[in-house]
Design a protein around this motif. Structure first.
Motif, mmCIF file in Angstrom:
data_model
loop_
_atom_site.group_PDB
_atom_site.id
_atom_site.type_symbol
_atom_site.label_atom_id
_atom_site.label_comp_id
_atom_site.label_asym_id
_atom_site.label_seq_id
_atom_site.Cartn_x
_atom_site.Cartn_y
_atom_site.Cartn_z
ATOM 1 N N SER A 184 0.763 -1.464 0.105
ATOM 2 C CA SER A 184 0.039 -0.470 -0.217
ATOM 3 C C SER A 184 1.162 1.472 -0.066
ATOM 4 C CB SER A 184 -1.022 -0.100 1.761
ATOM 5 O OG SER A 184 -2.018 1.005 1.911
ATOM 6 N N THR A 185 1.723 1.648 0.495
ATOM 7 C CA THR A 185 3.188 2.594 0.374
ATOM 8 C C THR A 185 3.611 2.681 -0.171
ATOM 9 O OG1 THR A 185 3.714 1.773 2.947
ATOM 10 C CG2 THR A 185 4.690 3.198 2.285
ATOM 11 N N LEU A 186 4.171 1.913 -1.285
ATOM 12 C CA LEU A 186 5.014 1.419 -1.970
ATOM 13 C C LEU A 186 4.103 2.236 -3.384
ATOM 14 C CD1 LEU A 186 6.779 -2.217 -1.835
ATOM 15 C CD2 LEU A 186 7.437 0.789 -2.244
ATOM 16 N N THR A 187 2.558 1.706 -3.221
ATOM 17 C CA THR A 187 1.913 1.457 -4.280
ATOM 18 C C THR A 187 0.521 3.237 -4.503
ATOM 19 O OG1 THR A 187 -0.025 0.617 -3.707
ATOM 20 C CG2 THR A 187 1.688 -0.408 -5.288
ATOM 21 N N GLY A 188 1.507 4.065 -3.243
ATOM 22 C CA GLY A 188 -0.215 4.828 -3.024
ATOM 23 C C GLY A 188 -1.560 4.397 -2.809
ATOM 24 N N THR A 189 -1.615 3.792 -3.085
ATOM 25 C CA THR A 189 -2.918 2.541 -2.770
ATOM 26 C C THR A 189 -3.555 2.145 -1.038
ATOM 27 O OG1 THR A 189 -2.638 1.912 -4.928
ATOM 28 C CG2 THR A 189 -4.540 1.312 -4.309
ATOM 29 N N GLY A 190 -4.891 2.843 -0.995
ATOM 30 C CA GLY A 190 -5.126 2.165 0.216
ATOM 31 C C GLY A 190 -5.359 0.833 0.618
ATOM 32 N N ARG B 257 -0.314 3.118 -10.755
ATOM 33 C CA ARG B 257 0.373 3.110 -9.855
ATOM 34 C C ARG B 257 0.942 1.490 -9.580
ATOM 35 N NH1 ARG B 257 -3.260 6.609 -6.328
ATOM 36 N NH2 ARG B 257 -2.947 8.696 -6.849
ATOM 37 N N ILE B 258 0.396 1.072 -9.414
ATOM 38 C CA ILE B 258 0.285 -0.599 -9.187
ATOM 39 C C ILE B 258 1.592 -1.130 -10.209
ATOM 40 C CG2 ILE B 258 -0.436 -2.734 -9.095
ATOM 41 C CD1 ILE B 258 -2.908 -1.883 -7.531
ATOM 42 N N LEU B 259 1.541 -0.990 -11.334
ATOM 43 C CA LEU B 259 2.312 -1.317 -12.430
ATOM 44 C C LEU B 259 3.529 -1.103 -12.273
ATOM 45 C CD1 LEU B 259 -0.333 -2.131 -15.952
ATOM 46 C CD2 LEU B 259 0.676 -3.867 -13.612
ATOM 47 N N ALA B 260 3.388 0.455 -11.580
ATOM 48 C CA ALA B 260 5.088 1.521 -11.689
ATOM 49 C C ALA B 260 6.159 0.414 -10.751
ATOM 50 C CB ALA B 260 4.643 2.344 -11.470
ATOM 51 N N ILE B 261 5.920 -0.349 -10.311
ATOM 52 C CA ILE B 261 6.168 -1.401 -9.315
ATOM 53 C C ILE B 261 6.677 -2.471 -9.625
ATOM 54 C CG2 ILE B 261 6.142 -2.378 -6.460
ATOM 55 C CD1 ILE B 261 5.857 0.585 -6.478
ATOM 56 N N ASP B 262 8.512 -1.985 -9.914
ATOM 57 C CA ASP B 262 9.471 -3.307 -11.015
ATOM 58 C C ASP B 262 9.204 -4.798 -9.764
ATOM 59 O OD1 ASP B 262 10.274 -4.912 -12.569
ATOM 60 O OD2 ASP B 262 12.154 -3.096 -12.998
ATOM 61 N N THR B 263 9.228 -4.955 -9.831
ATOM 62 C CA THR B 263 8.878 -6.632 -9.081
ATOM 63 C C THR B 263 10.702 -7.068 -9.121
ATOM 64 O OG1 THR B 263 8.713 -8.121 -10.612
ATOM 65 C CG2 THR B 263 7.187 -7.609 -9.198
#
Length: 267
Positions: free
Chosen positions: A207-213, A238-244
């Motif tokens: 949630s913190t990484l993506t800025g999503t609830g 926002r979610i897809l911007a996080i590169d695993t």
């Protein structure tokens, strides 16, 4: 019975009305209106309404006076009565049923008169009597053309329903209300969150990484009380911007609250 004349199920009907009898006031002891009252008892009102064609067309929540218009009318009262009980009385501002003088007289109130007039007017226009309905307009929708399949449409191909939607959108924009964002399929976002979970990240960390609830994150993975299948394009980005691939170092994988838990355990 006309459905518009029925009493609301959740509202107690006033005593002295046929609806009061329907809702259970069926004895003289239960009703506050007796033989000397201005209004009939609920049972008397129900009997009177069944026997009088005029009263049968009044709302059943309207108390019925024991003596309808029995008192002599002065010239000024006569003028008032000529206005009240008509659509013109409604246009002049008499828009509350229970404050209209006709409510206590057992007559048609101004709001009821306007409702009947509009019902008849709309039916005439829909039947082609008088000025034809201008289809493809918001006014056509208000006059009863609400089925896009049967609307003749205007030359541009728009139905009355289309026109009404555009009109409401214009009012919303003028009032400063932003258009609602269309949602999209959430499967790609759910897949990315599951990948992050497989790396050991908590829902709070994601949630913190993506800025999503956090609730949204849990719903996407099926870990919440409900499952979310659609999200906004912004949330997906926002979610897809996080590169695993970038989340492989121990420092990056550490939950933001992990140091607090470690310190608590050490103490």
């Amino acid at each position: 019975m006309n459905p518009h004349n029925r009493a609301p199920h959740n509202d107690p009907a006033p005593h002295g009305s046929p609806a009061g009898h329907t809702q259970g006031c069926r004895t003289r002891a239960m009703c506050p209106h007796g033989e000397d009252s201005v209004f009939l008892s609920c049972t008397e009102a129900a009997i009177r309404r069944r026997a009088d064609y005029h009263l049968a067309h009044l709302p059943d929540t309207q108390p019925l006076p024991r003596h309808v218009l029995a008192e002599p009318a002065t010239p000024s009262e006569t003028a008032v009565r000529e206005v009240h009980g008509t659509p013109w009385g409604y246009a002049r501002g008499c828009r509350d049923t229970r404050t209209c003088p006709n409510w206590a007289r057992g007559g048609i109130t101004c709001p009821e008169a306007r409702r009947r007039y509009m019902q008849t007017y709309t039916a005439r226009r829909a039947a082609g009597t008088g000025t034809p309905i201008e289809h493809g307009t918001s006014n056509g929708y208000l006059l009863g053309c609400r089925n896009p399949a049967t609307c003749p449409r205007n030359p541009t191909g728009h139905t009355c329903t289309d026109a009404r939607s555009r009109y409401r959108q214009q009012l919303a924009r003028a009032a400063g209300i932003a258009p609602r964002t269309e949602s999209i399929d959430a499967r790609a976002a759910a897949t990315r969150i599951r990948e992050l979970r497989a790396l050991g990240l908590s829902l709070r960390h994601i949630s913190t990484l993506t800025g999503t609830g956090r609730t949204t994150i849990a719903q996407l993975t099926g870990e919440g009380r409900t499952t979310r299948t659609r999200i906004t394009p912004t949330t997906l980005d926002r979610i897809l911007a996080i590169d695993t691939a970038a989340l492989t170092t121990p420092d990056t994988l550490t939950d933001a609250h992990e140091p607090e838990r470690t310190q608590a355990l050490a103490s």
